[in-house]
Design an enzyme around this catalytic site. Sequence first.
Site, PDB file in Angstrom:
ATOM      1  N   GLU A 172       8.172   6.609   3.410  1.00  0.00           N
ATOM      2  CA  GLU A 172       7.667   5.432   4.124  1.00  0.00           C
ATOM      3  C   GLU A 172       8.501   4.195   3.793  1.00  0.00           C
ATOM      4  O   GLU A 172       8.854   3.390   4.659  1.00  0.00           O
ATOM      5  CB  GLU A 172       6.203   5.185   3.754  1.00  0.00           C
ATOM      6  CG  GLU A 172       5.257   6.237   4.314  1.00  0.00           C
ATOM      7  CD  GLU A 172       4.008   6.402   3.456  1.00  0.00           C
ATOM      8  OE1 GLU A 172       3.491   5.381   2.952  1.00  0.00           O
ATOM      9  OE2 GLU A 172       3.558   7.551   3.277  1.00  0.00           O
ATOM     10  N   ASP A 195     -15.164  28.914 -36.704  1.00  0.00           N
ATOM     11  CA  ASP A 195     -16.611  29.031 -36.538  1.00  0.00           C
ATOM     12  C   ASP A 195     -17.383  28.490 -37.731  1.00  0.00           C
ATOM     13  O   ASP A 195     -18.499  28.046 -37.599  1.00  0.00           O
ATOM     14  CB  ASP A 195     -16.995  30.493 -36.257  1.00  0.00           C
ATOM     15  CG  ASP A 195     -16.343  31.471 -37.232  1.00  0.00           C
ATOM     16  OD1 ASP A 195     -15.779  31.004 -38.247  1.00  0.00           O
ATOM     17  OD2 ASP A 195     -16.393  32.683 -37.003  1.00  0.00           O
ATOM     18  N   GLU A 207      -1.768   4.827  -4.926  1.00  0.00           N
ATOM     19  CA  GLU A 207      -3.119   4.503  -5.431  1.00  0.00           C
ATOM     20  C   GLU A 207      -4.002   5.743  -5.565  1.00  0.00           C
ATOM     21  O   GLU A 207      -4.874   5.802  -6.410  1.00  0.00           O
ATOM     22  CB  GLU A 207      -3.802   3.434  -4.582  1.00  0.00           C
ATOM     23  CG  GLU A 207      -3.981   3.748  -3.114  1.00  0.00           C
ATOM     24  CD  GLU A 207      -2.662   3.593  -2.358  1.00  0.00           C
ATOM     25  OE1 GLU A 207      -2.417   4.425  -1.504  1.00  0.00           O
ATOM     26  OE2 GLU A 207      -1.890   2.676  -2.652  1.00  0.00           O
ATOM     27  N   VAL A 243       0.837  -1.195   0.000  1.00  0.00           N
ATOM     28  CA  VAL A 243       0.000   0.000   0.000  1.00  0.00           C
ATOM     29  C   VAL A 243       0.879   1.255   0.000  1.00  0.00           C
ATOM     30  O   VAL A 243       0.573   2.253  -0.648  1.00  0.00           O
ATOM     31  CB  VAL A 243      -0.939  -0.016   1.231  1.00  0.00           C
ATOM     32  CG1 VAL A 243      -1.764   1.250   1.283  1.00  0.00           C
ATOM     33  CG2 VAL A 243      -1.838  -1.225   1.164  1.00  0.00           C
ATOM     34  N   ALA A 244       2.002   1.175   0.735  1.00  0.00           N
ATOM     35  CA  ALA A 244       2.872   2.348   0.812  1.00  0.00           C
ATOM     36  C   ALA A 244       3.550   2.633  -0.523  1.00  0.00           C
ATOM     37  O   ALA A 244       3.760   3.772  -0.902  1.00  0.00           O
ATOM     38  CB  ALA A 244       3.929   2.137   1.886  1.00  0.00           C
ATOM     39  N   THR A 286      -3.227  10.343   5.841  1.00  0.00           N
ATOM     40  CA  THR A 286      -2.329  11.496   5.882  1.00  0.00           C
ATOM     41  C   THR A 286      -2.020  12.010   4.478  1.00  0.00           C
ATOM     42  O   THR A 286      -1.959  13.201   4.234  1.00  0.00           O
ATOM     43  CB  THR A 286      -1.021  11.091   6.573  1.00  0.00           C
ATOM     44  OG1 THR A 286      -1.356  10.414   7.760  1.00  0.00           O
ATOM     45  CG2 THR A 286      -0.175  12.288   6.873  1.00  0.00           C
ATOM     46  N   ASP A 287      -1.821  11.071   3.533  1.00  0.00           N
ATOM     47  CA  ASP A 287      -1.495  11.487   2.170  1.00  0.00           C
ATOM     48  C   ASP A 287      -2.690  12.091   1.452  1.00  0.00           C
ATOM     49  O   ASP A 287      -2.564  12.990   0.646  1.00  0.00           O
ATOM     50  CB  ASP A 287      -1.017  10.278   1.346  1.00  0.00           C
ATOM     51  CG  ASP A 287       0.400   9.896   1.709  1.00  0.00           C
ATOM     52  OD1 ASP A 287       0.978  10.586   2.563  1.00  0.00           O
ATOM     53  OD2 ASP A 287       0.908   8.915   1.138  1.00  0.00           O
ATOM     54  N   ASP A 299      -9.260  33.512 -35.133  1.00  0.00           N
ATOM     55  CA  ASP A 299      -9.994  34.294 -36.117  1.00  0.00           C
ATOM     56  C   ASP A 299      -9.999  35.731 -35.647  1.00  0.00           C
ATOM     57  O   ASP A 299      -9.928  35.997 -34.456  1.00  0.00           O
ATOM     58  CB  ASP A 299     -11.450  33.828 -36.168  1.00  0.00           C
ATOM     59  CG  ASP A 299     -11.589  32.504 -36.877  1.00  0.00           C
ATOM     60  OD1 ASP A 299     -10.715  32.177 -37.686  1.00  0.00           O
ATOM     61  OD2 ASP A 299     -12.579  31.812 -36.618  1.00  0.00           O
ATOM     62  N   ASN A 355       5.503   8.593  -0.105  1.00  0.00           N
ATOM     63  CA  ASN A 355       5.645   7.142  -0.286  1.00  0.00           C
ATOM     64  C   ASN A 355       7.110   6.722  -0.170  1.00  0.00           C
ATOM     65  O   ASN A 355       7.422   5.715   0.453  1.00  0.00           O
ATOM     66  CB  ASN A 355       5.113   6.727  -1.655  1.00  0.00           C
ATOM     67  CG  ASN A 355       3.599   6.739  -1.696  1.00  0.00           C
ATOM     68  OD1 ASN A 355       2.964   7.270  -0.789  1.00  0.00           O
ATOM     69  ND2 ASN A 355       3.015   6.165  -2.722  1.00  0.00           N
TER      70      ASN A 355
HETATM   71  P1  ATP Z   1     -12.826  35.387 -39.282  1.00  0.00           P
HETATM   72  O1  ATP Z   1     -11.927  36.542 -39.019  1.00  0.00           O
HETATM   73  O2  ATP Z   1     -13.735  35.098 -38.133  1.00  0.00           O
HETATM   74  O3  ATP Z   1     -12.154  34.208 -39.908  1.00  0.00           O
HETATM   75  P2  ATP Z   1     -13.862  36.853 -41.362  1.00  0.00           P
HETATM   76  O4  ATP Z   1     -15.077  37.639 -41.076  1.00  0.00           O
HETATM   77  O5  ATP Z   1     -12.567  37.520 -41.395  1.00  0.00           O
HETATM   78  O6  ATP Z   1     -13.882  35.721 -40.357  1.00  0.00           O
HETATM   79  P3  ATP Z   1     -15.239  35.735 -43.533  1.00  0.00           P
HETATM   80  O7  ATP Z   1     -16.479  35.826 -42.742  1.00  0.00           O
HETATM   81  O8  ATP Z   1     -14.892  34.484 -44.246  1.00  0.00           O
HETATM   82  O9  ATP Z   1     -13.983  36.053 -42.698  1.00  0.00           O
HETATM   83  O10 ATP Z   1     -15.255  36.938 -44.544  1.00  0.00           O
HETATM   84  C1  ATP Z   1     -14.293  37.086 -45.530  1.00  0.00           C
HETATM   85  C2  ATP Z   1     -14.683  38.150 -46.511  1.00  0.00           C
HETATM   86  O11 ATP Z   1     -15.910  37.814 -47.102  1.00  0.00           O
HETATM   87  C3  ATP Z   1     -14.911  39.512 -45.867  1.00  0.00           C
HETATM   88  O12 ATP Z   1     -13.749  40.257 -45.901  1.00  0.00           O
HETATM   89  C4  ATP Z   1     -15.948  40.123 -46.739  1.00  0.00           C
HETATM   90  O13 ATP Z   1     -15.348  40.782 -47.830  1.00  0.00           O
HETATM   91  C5  ATP Z   1     -16.720  38.943 -47.271  1.00  0.00           C
HETATM   92  N1  ATP Z   1     -17.968  38.754 -46.530  1.00  0.00           N
HETATM   93  C6  ATP Z   1     -18.099  38.531 -45.216  1.00  0.00           C
HETATM   94  N2  ATP Z   1     -19.372  38.366 -44.888  1.00  0.00           N
HETATM   95  C7  ATP Z   1     -20.085  38.475 -46.022  1.00  0.00           C
HETATM   96  C8  ATP Z   1     -21.465  38.378 -46.344  1.00  0.00           C
HETATM   97  N3  ATP Z   1     -22.385  38.129 -45.426  1.00  0.00           N
HETATM   98  N4  ATP Z   1     -21.827  38.541 -47.618  1.00  0.00           N
HETATM   99  C9  ATP Z   1     -20.909  38.765 -48.565  1.00  0.00           C
HETATM  100  N5  ATP Z   1     -19.614  38.859 -48.331  1.00  0.00           N
HETATM  101  C10 ATP Z   1     -19.181  38.718 -47.074  1.00  0.00           C
END
Ligand code: ATP
Length: 894
Positions: free
Chosen positions: A702, A633, A285, A280-281, A730-731, A327, A699
């Site tokens: 001990e 995203d 565990e 055990v020591a 104790t441990d 991003d 340990n």
């Molecule tokens: P992230 O920084 O989160 O990666 P982002 O916003 O930089 O995202 P995107 O959303 O892919 O990147 O956008 C890239 C480009 O697309 C933008 O610079 C813009 O010119 C164009 N864009 C963004 N949103 C739209 C939209 N809803 N409709 C048309 N063009 C868009």
Amino acid sequence: MGEPHVLSVEEVLHDHDTLPERGLSSAEAERRLGEYGPNELVERGGKKAWQIVLAQVRDVMILILLAAVLVSLALGEYGDGVVIFVIVVLNTALGFWQEFKAEKAMAALKQMAVPLVRVRRDGAERQISAKGLVPGDILLLEAGNVVPADGRLIAVANLKVQEAALTGESEAVEKETGRLEGDAVPLGDRRNMVYTGTVVTYGRGEAVVTATAMATELGAIASMLQDLDDGQTPLQRRLARLGRSLAMAAVALIFVVAAMMYGQGVSVRETFMTAISMAVAAIPEGLPAVVTISLALGAQQMLRKKALIRRLHAVETLGGVTVICSDKTGTLTKNRMTVTEMVLPRRRYVWDRAVTVGQDDDLGLLLLTGALCNDAVVGAEEGAVLGDPTEGALVLAALKAGLDPGELKSRMPRVGELPFDSERKRMSTVHALSSVGPGGIVGRVLSLAGGRGRHVVLTKGAVDGLIEVCSGLLLNGAVEPLTEAEKKGIAAENVAMAEKGLRVLGMACRFLEGDELDRPGSYERDLVFLGMAAMIDPVRPEAVEAVGLCRQAGIRPVMITGDHPLTALAIARELGLSATGVLTGADLDGMSPEELKERIRDVSVFARVSPRNKMTLVEVLQGQGEIVAMTGDGVNDAPALKAADIGVAMGITGTDVTKESSDMILLDDNFATIVASVKEGRRIYDNIRKFVRYILTGNTGEIVVMLVGPLLGMALPLLPIQILWINLMTDGLPAVALSYEKAERGVMSRRPQDPQEGVFARGLGWQILLMGFVIGGVSLGVGYRCWSEEAASKVWQTMIFTTLTFCQMAYALCVREEERSLFSPSFASNPVLLLAVAVTLGLQLSLVYVPFLNALFRTAPLGAGELGLCVAGAMTVVALSEGRKLLSRRRNLR
Ligand code: ATP
């Protein structure tokens, strides 16, 4: 009711007693939830209490101890039997309590990870937990969603679904709403259905939910569940391996000790009990359990800081992160877009209230395009828009200038679209002109059409790409050819605005002819360029701070964005990122692997990046030995998140797919939250090293006592019950309490731990052995003095027993800080540990001074001088530890 795919839309709606534009009423949904139960494939509750107890009791160590209880009872040693049994029960209770707490923390995290889905109920769009879906719900789907229930499609716009989870087919399937013939259509060909667990990769759609929970197709093969990973983390695996090696060593040791004792004439019974106590020591565990608890509680702590941990390994990996790729939009910036200027060919409007559509028809058209080629909707409160902030900004700009986006949408209904995607970086919508009359800004669209076509394509997107698919230019109401010179002028305006850190969207239009409406591939060509809208997106002040903190902590922050390289650079400067250069997605595509490696080393801003490029970045960085956290995203970010050491999804703007591939979700989408989690990860890793050091040193101490004692002639320096007491009680308490230690000062001003290093790195292994020998030596020394004065064996054994406990308590306090003195101002910062130490000391004193316990533990009350000697022993440990820290501080100073 037939299978839903052979029914028409109307029949399915009728069967499920629901209306497409109203959905179910809340009351009806509630009733159906009662009838069909929650939409869950398996219970996400985790282990039940009795399962934890069972797992604890089944532990080999506990079984051996229970055997020891039986042997004691059989030999008539009732006292021993009862004491060992009580120790086992107490230890199991402590273990149970810890694991139960950890289990509850993890179950709560899992509950939070249930995705939200969009439905239509009571005639309005709602966001509800996927668990609350019932048959008959009208489900709204868009790119990035993981389909949460089975459903029959009632409306689609370029809807494509990847059904690999169900059919194994990795190519996305284009969906439609028409009915199919025959029940025998295989799942993969049911184009009018969507199924749980599949992924919307493109477009949008609406479906009536036809099955939920275990009634779904995925439910039928429920084992394929993409659930949270409960697997062991690398650290847990490493410690489990260590445990096994130590167990093996223990067995060898037991034979040695048993032989030694037998040789000295100790009875077989005593030898047997000692052997068990030694086992055990020698085996730590408690260690794997404390690690699990520490990770789970760490995850809970991170949740308070808005980071939801999905995989436990993330907690320990976070501390070692060396590069954070983030991003830009929404994570480093606020994603609160506001249009600041609009640029038309040869004129510019700086955006304030004074600008109205009446001023300039071309401007009106630009605003109309921004408002219609748009999925954001105006909310109930003034100035509130639902949807993508980039689009929201355009809607608000149109509203401000006097257009009514709602009215525009009804006069020019949308009949087709090419949704936005981050590869093309633009989106197009097609609108019918049949109900447009002359006059006003909408009438102008018609006059521009000059009788050609009944449909107009409106496009908006990144200027650099858009300009390539334009052939004309609108200038004072007339379409002119887009010459190279004009293109240059537009590009220069674009650059000038990007340099100010603005996001620039270009807008264009075209009238469709012939059957073009049915060929979305033809929408985006020969467009007429209308102008540009530039918007500002302020940086998050806390991100600036977090970038600074990364620098201090030896972590490289990297910005990744779909935006223009100059916009990216301007924002990078504001954030304090190393803005020495910028690479675009196209640059990355054009580089050889060697070049990539070279350039990525010193560039921290990447623009116009596509999800594919993110994957390349992760791979190259990992190839250079970096531990990479990567945020994402969008729909296509999932592979990069999976490949990263820590995949980070956005809680607010992220898609379900990225959330499901992530190790952790930022509930507030904030870069600062990642950095806060790294700090937390470092704290937890430090604490794990602290209790590993504490437990293993104890340990070792001990074992030293048990091995060396007989060599000095002290046949049984510690009685079996005493070893068990030290080892299990104790441990235990201080070790758990050590996981509550606050972050050491300066955790974020040192470099990340080396990914290759094990828990014993940086001299920990040696220090454990050394201090173990010291503790063992000191305890034996104190006992030996007494023994050589021919005191009663009970007295010198009690002294060894007590010194060992005192030394360990002192050491529990010493291990709190790697370098700072025990007597630093943070002494009181962990009340849990102080309490654990006080309780353990109290218990030890009662074992020495309470007559009833004297009898059970074969101890004798110590005189003041003897007790003082035990305390002095413990002080030696403190002095040595302080000395080591002093040397280490000196060395670091140099
Ligand atoms: P992230 O920084 O989160 O990666 P982002 O916003 O930089 O995202 P995107 O959303 O892919 O990147 O956008 C890239 C480009 O697309 C933008 O610079 C813009 O010119 C164009 N864009 C963004 N949103 C739209 C939209 N809803 N409709 C048309 N063009 C868009």
